[in-house]
Write an enzyme that holds these catalytic residues in place. Sequence first.
Site: not given
Ligand code: AMP
Length: 282
Positions: A33, A37
Amino acid sequence: MLVLDTIEAIQHQIFEWKKQGLTIGFVPTMGSLHEGHVELVRTSNSACDKTVVSVFVNATQFNDASDFQKYPRDIDADIDQLADLADIIFTPSHEEMYSNGIPSVHFNFGALETVMEGKYRAGHFNGVGTVVSKLFNIVQPDKAVFGQKDIQQYAIIQQLVRDLSFPIELICNSIIRNEKGLALSSRNKRLSVKGEEVALQLYKAINIVGDRLKSSSKISEAYHLGLECIKEEQDITLDYLEIVDAKTLHEVTSIQKGDEIVICIAAFVDDVRLIDNLLLSI
Ligand code: AMP
């Protein structure tokens, strides 16, 4: 914060909260994270009484086995980071999630999955549709928070919720970046110091396209400026740069005042696949 790794345990707790009339917010993640996140968790906390964060690196959405293996994992740090923020962190194993084997149900998101990530990552959105449906059924949240960073994934999940009538309100958070503009991503942990500098060129390129489109409607001119910017950096291998309609996510060939578009990019730096995008109101 409760750390739970079985479906039975989390469903028991959710049932207790629902009996008390509490609302449940849900943030699905693959862990490792970062502040992006954490912002989703804050959004959920302000929208709901309780927040559940899942940390599950879902094998079925990876089209590349080595990408799955190399995906950063740090569950202890994740638990520490969420300790004072979330109410449950749900950390199921692959066996817990897929105790009946890989689901035979297949998702077809039609036109939405034929472009960009869908084109470059065969089977990816089927895996996303499957795991998100399972998690929605397990957690039964009132609201679920996602990031604009994965804008195509968000569009797919909106369609999933509509198609299957999930009684869940979706919330989309804007992209959180580092002080230089690089979109935060768990995958950034795999970048070298030089790679992190190189990766900034992705943000630069989408901004160059966006700036040009604010003053000129000549799409191909703007597109080529973006492409030239990427070519300046030899250490970037581009998958795609696309200027698409914000709703359909299909390429736009002309723009006019009032249009909502997104400039999307996906590329490899240091063998790490990165994505980013810029929303623009013309
Ligand atoms: P992940 O753990 O990469 O699958 O992401 C989980 C959630 O966090 C997804 O809804 C992503 O779009 C969101 N997320 C990942 N990186 C970012 C970021 N830099 N800014 C905002 N939301 C993010």
